[in-house]
Design an enzyme around this catalytic site. Sequence first.
Site, PDB file in Angstrom:
ATOM      1  N   GLY A  51      39.305  62.750  31.422  1.00 14.17           N
ATOM      2  CA  GLY A  51      40.656  62.800  30.865  1.00 14.17           C
ATOM      3  C   GLY A  51      41.212  64.200  31.005  1.00 14.17           C
ATOM      4  N   CYS A  78      32.539  63.451  32.704  1.00 13.92           N
ATOM      5  CA  CYS A  78      33.490  64.563  32.726  1.00 13.92           C
ATOM      6  C   CYS A  78      34.017  64.853  31.315  1.00 13.92           C
ATOM      7  CB  CYS A  78      34.611  64.275  33.730  1.00 13.92           C
ATOM      8  SG  CYS A  78      35.577  65.755  34.097  1.00 13.92           S
ATOM      9  N   HIS A 165      31.648  63.210  38.716  1.00 14.95           N
ATOM     10  CA  HIS A 165      32.182  61.838  38.738  1.00 14.95           C
ATOM     11  C   HIS A 165      31.313  60.912  39.596  1.00 14.95           C
ATOM     12  CE1 HIS A 165      36.007  62.508  36.636  1.00 14.95           C
ATOM     13  NE2 HIS A 165      35.864  63.745  37.084  1.00 14.95           N
ATOM     14  N   SER A 219      54.545  33.789  47.170  1.00 17.69           N
ATOM     15  CA  SER A 219      55.361  34.872  47.722  1.00 17.69           C
ATOM     16  C   SER A 219      54.967  35.219  49.152  1.00 17.69           C
ATOM     17  CB  SER A 219      55.182  36.117  46.859  1.00 17.69           C
ATOM     18  OG  SER A 219      53.863  36.603  47.021  1.00 17.69           O
ATOM     19  N   GLY A 220      53.841  34.660  49.610  1.00 14.01           N
ATOM     20  CA  GLY A 220      53.333  35.076  50.917  1.00 14.01           C
ATOM     21  C   GLY A 220      52.328  36.210  50.760  1.00 14.01           C
ATOM     22  N   GLY A 221      52.120  36.667  49.533  1.00 15.66           N
ATOM     23  CA  GLY A 221      51.164  37.752  49.282  1.00 15.66           C
ATOM     24  C   GLY A 221      49.782  37.209  48.928  1.00 15.66           C
ATOM     25  N   VAL A 222      48.833  38.140  48.828  1.00 15.46           N
ATOM     26  CA  VAL A 222      47.442  37.742  48.602  1.00 15.46           C
ATOM     27  C   VAL A 222      47.254  37.118  47.210  1.00 15.46           C
ATOM     28  CG1 VAL A 222      45.094  38.660  48.346  1.00 15.46           C
ATOM     29  CG2 VAL A 222      46.572  39.526  50.146  1.00 15.46           C
ATOM     30  N   SER A 224      49.251  35.610  44.838  1.00 16.35           N
ATOM     31  CA  SER A 224      49.728  34.259  44.513  1.00 16.35           C
ATOM     32  C   SER A 224      49.009  33.222  45.377  1.00 16.35           C
ATOM     33  CB  SER A 224      51.254  34.154  44.674  1.00 16.35           C
ATOM     34  OG  SER A 224      51.651  34.440  45.994  1.00 16.35           O
ATOM     35  N   THR A 225      48.670  33.593  46.613  1.00 19.98           N
ATOM     36  CA  THR A 225      47.988  32.637  47.490  1.00 19.98           C
ATOM     37  C   THR A 225      46.593  32.310  46.962  1.00 19.98           C
ATOM     38  OG1 THR A 225      49.189  33.545  49.369  1.00 19.98           O
ATOM     39  CG2 THR A 225      47.246  32.226  49.881  1.00 19.98           C
TER      40      THR A 225
END
Length: 507
Positions: A51, A78, A165, A219-222, A224-225
């Site tokens: 942080g 960290c 990290h 939508s044609g996106g990953v 929603s598909t």
Amino acid sequence: MVVVLDCGSQYTQLIARRVRELEVYSEILPWDAEPEEVLSRSPKGIIVSGGPRSCVEEGAPKLSERLLKSGIPILGICYGMQMLAHQLGGRVVKAPSAEYGRCKVQVDSPGGLLRGFPEEFTVWMSHWDQVEQVPPGARVLARSESGAVAAFETEGGRISALQFHPEVAHTEKGTLALANFLFGVCGCERTWVLTDWVDRMVESIRTQVGDDRVICGLSGGVDSTVAAVLTSKAIGDRLSCIFVDNGLLRKDEARKVMETYTKLDLNVKMVDASDRFLEALKGVEEPEAKRKTIGEVFVRVFEEESSQVEGARWLLQGTLYPDVIESGHQGKGAAVIKSHHNVGGLPDFMKLKVLEPLRDLFKDEVRRIGAILGVPEGFLKRHPFPGPGLAVRCLGEVARERLDVLREADHILQEEIANFGLYDSLWQCFCVLLPVRSVGVMGDVRTYAETAVIRAVESQDGMTADWARLPYELLDRVSRRICNQVRGINRVVLDVTGKPPATIEWE
Ligand code: XMP
């Protein structure tokens, strides 16, 4: 499961993803979540993130005493390490100089979190404060070159901490340190297996939905598909999908996307509403006004279409875990840079229950689930495309003719990026059309036409981005092809701005 407590680090989501890659389920909660909320999940371990604050400052994040004394193993990273040291009676001071980037670390006392580590290894650091003295009874596991404490653990090893990290790829054996914590200290089991997740989720969708019908805006996106393929596996044709062609898609996109949906056996109706969108956008030039207009027309079209689906009770949405975290505890009071329009952000009056099967998943997990479900790899690797589509890449008025010009230019860029084998290494690459006309000369004839911008960026998550150093030969080919083959453009320029200060899209 493991809870990751977020103290404001840019790497918090990465920690949670790394834990899941080790097949242990993880969730992120804010550092000040009620202890009951944390404990109600029965975590086998708690990881406290980095942080930006100094743990000795007034009001800085700290771990509740209840969790500290709960007996649950705790790992501080960290800031998390400094905070634990401070709360357990150690001393934290501002170091004479900061440690940023790659550093060497030497093992002081082998074992614990560093079981299996070489004597010296390279890590990624990003801190100014340092632990000068570990808490009473704790032992130092490693130190950095400057002599600063790089890792410690309390007696018995229940509480351990790393200054570096482990979640960042530059840290050598970072995954081993996390695995030592999860399996060696917490006794976690590898139960987060995505093939099992698919079976469980299909069952859970069936139980949740019963005999009801579900509608979904594709939508044609990953996202929603994948949500739709998963749901259709559970309830078949009782899922009715609607794909709205808003006239703002790329060249041939609507046809290609529909072909994929058909192959995936989805019950989907395509609605060509391009005239309505383009009509509403007439004369609209201001970016936020464009976004708002598109959002409003979408809601109207979707509402009309879905009201024709008899007996729909549920709305399927492709919400992912980062959206859930963001709306829950991050980004509070943040300025609105762009009002994102996503398919599915529908008003309450639709009175549908919301089904969000992906809400526990990160994007990379959604892609892997898509692959398990048979979604083609090329589809899963598609670059992100904004909901308002080409409207935010066609600066000035979004007229049909200008969209066609942009489509052709963008298509050439996509072809060349693919020819050079660069598609998968880029986060996004696309053309922007500027309403800026300049003078040119082609075959002794004066031209006065608009400008195309090549925008290509590398990024991990779209939050920050660097402009991609595309090869000159590629730029040259794209520029010449666009000027020769696309009527309406006589000049091509390259965007060399990172995010920040720019955003990835131009509007
Ligand atoms: P910016 O332009 O804000 O974009 O740097 C960051 C990422 O988000 C995508 N983007 C959107 N995605 N709806 C979306 O689903 C939107 O309205 C939208 N606007 C921008 C952008 O393509 C980039 O990947």
